[in-house]
Design a protein around this motif. Structure first.
Motif, short mmCIF file in Angstrom:
data_model
loop_
_atom_site.label_atom_id
_atom_site.label_comp_id
_atom_site.label_asym_id
_atom_site.label_seq_id
_atom_site.Cartn_x
_atom_site.Cartn_y
_atom_site.Cartn_z
N PHE A 1 -0.94 -9.58 -10.20
CA PHE A 1 -0.60 -10.26 -11.45
C PHE A 1 0.86 -10.73 -11.44
O PHE A 1 1.17 -11.83 -11.88
N PHE A 2 1.75 -9.92 -10.92
CA PHE A 2 3.17 -10.29 -10.82
C PHE A 2 3.34 -11.55 -9.98
O PHE A 2 4.07 -12.46 -10.36
N TRP A 3 2.69 -11.63 -8.81
CA TRP A 3 2.83 -12.80 -7.95
C TRP A 3 2.24 -14.04 -8.59
O TRP A 3 2.82 -15.13 -8.50
N VAL A 4 1.10 -13.90 -9.27
CA VAL A 4 0.51 -15.05 -9.96
C VAL A 4 1.45 -15.52 -11.07
O VAL A 4 1.70 -16.72 -11.22
N LEU A 5 1.98 -14.60 -11.84
CA LEU A 5 2.91 -14.94 -12.91
C LEU A 5 4.17 -15.61 -12.36
O LEU A 5 4.67 -16.59 -12.93
N LEU A 6 4.66 -15.12 -11.24
CA LEU A 6 5.86 -15.71 -10.63
C LEU A 6 5.61 -17.15 -10.20
O LEU A 6 6.43 -18.03 -10.46
N PHE A 7 4.47 -17.43 -9.58
CA PHE A 7 4.16 -18.79 -9.16
C PHE A 7 3.92 -19.71 -10.34
O PHE A 7 4.30 -20.88 -10.32
N VAL A 8 3.28 -19.21 -11.39
CA VAL A 8 3.08 -20.03 -12.60
C VAL A 8 4.43 -20.35 -13.23
O VAL A 8 4.68 -21.49 -13.64
N LEU A 9 5.31 -19.37 -13.32
CA LEU A 9 6.64 -19.60 -13.87
C LEU A 9 7.41 -20.62 -13.03
O LEU A 9 8.08 -21.52 -13.57
N ALA A 10 7.31 -20.53 -11.72
CA ALA A 10 7.98 -21.49 -10.84
C ALA A 10 7.42 -22.89 -11.05
O ALA A 10 8.18 -23.88 -11.09
N ALA A 11 6.11 -23.02 -11.23
CA ALA A 11 5.50 -24.33 -11.47
C ALA A 11 5.97 -24.90 -12.80
O ALA A 11 6.27 -26.10 -12.91
N VAL A 12 6.07 -24.06 -13.83
CA VAL A 12 6.55 -24.52 -15.14
C VAL A 12 7.99 -24.99 -15.03
O VAL A 12 8.37 -26.02 -15.61
N VAL A 13 8.82 -24.27 -14.29
CA VAL A 13 10.22 -24.66 -14.12
C VAL A 13 10.32 -26.00 -13.40
O VAL A 13 11.11 -26.87 -13.79
N VAL A 14 9.51 -26.20 -12.39
CA VAL A 14 9.54 -27.46 -11.64
C VAL A 14 9.10 -28.62 -12.54
O VAL A 14 9.73 -29.68 -12.57
N VAL A 15 8.02 -28.43 -13.28
CA VAL A 15 7.54 -29.49 -14.17
C VAL A 15 8.55 -29.76 -15.28
O VAL A 15 8.87 -30.92 -15.58
N ALA A 16 9.08 -28.73 -15.89
CA ALA A 16 10.06 -28.92 -16.97
C ALA A 16 11.32 -29.59 -16.45
O ALA A 16 11.89 -30.47 -17.11
N GLY A 17 11.76 -29.23 -15.26
CA GLY A 17 12.92 -29.88 -14.66
C GLY A 17 12.65 -31.34 -14.37
O GLY A 17 13.51 -32.19 -14.57
N GLY A 18 11.46 -31.64 -13.90
CA GLY A 18 11.09 -33.03 -13.64
C GLY A 18 11.06 -33.86 -14.91
O GLY A 18 11.49 -35.02 -14.92
N VAL A 19 10.53 -33.29 -16.00
CA VAL A 19 10.50 -33.99 -17.28
C VAL A 19 11.90 -34.17 -17.82
O VAL A 19 12.26 -35.24 -18.33
N TYR A 20 12.73 -33.16 -17.71
CA TYR A 20 14.09 -33.20 -18.25
C TYR A 20 14.96 -34.23 -17.52
O TYR A 20 15.73 -34.95 -18.13
N PHE A 21 14.84 -34.30 -16.19
CA PHE A 21 15.71 -35.18 -15.42
C PHE A 21 15.20 -36.59 -15.30
O PHE A 21 15.84 -37.43 -14.68
N THR A 22 14.05 -36.93 -15.88
CA THR A 22 13.56 -38.32 -15.81
C THR A 22 13.79 -39.05 -17.12
O THR A 22 14.08 -38.55 -18.13
#
Length: 68
Positions: A47-68
């Motif tokens: 569960f920790f690893w799944v949560l970590l990867f989901v959090l990383a995906a959210v950060v990447v998407v949010a960063g992409g939205v913020y910087f465009t």
């Protein structure tokens, strides 16, 4: 190399490598000889690893939205 010259490895010409002095007998395989595998991860660690990867995906998407 001619027949009367010694071989470079110190053995007589025409002879192969020396046979081993001891012979190890082949034994029957036991339960201890079976390959051992790593146990599966616990539910909490998985569960920790799944949560970590989901959090990383959210950060990447949010960063992409913020910087465009």
């Amino acid at each position: 190399m001619t027949a009367h010259e010694p071989a470079h490895d110190g053995t007589a010409p025409g002879t192969g490598p020396a046979a081993p002095d001891t012979v190890v007998p082949v034994t029957q395989a036991t339960a201890d000889d079976q390959p051992r595998y790593e146990p599966p991860p616990s539910v909490g660690k998985l569960f920790f690893w799944v949560l970590l990867f989901v959090l990383a995906a959210v950060v990447v998407v949010a960063g992409g939205v913020y910087f465009t």
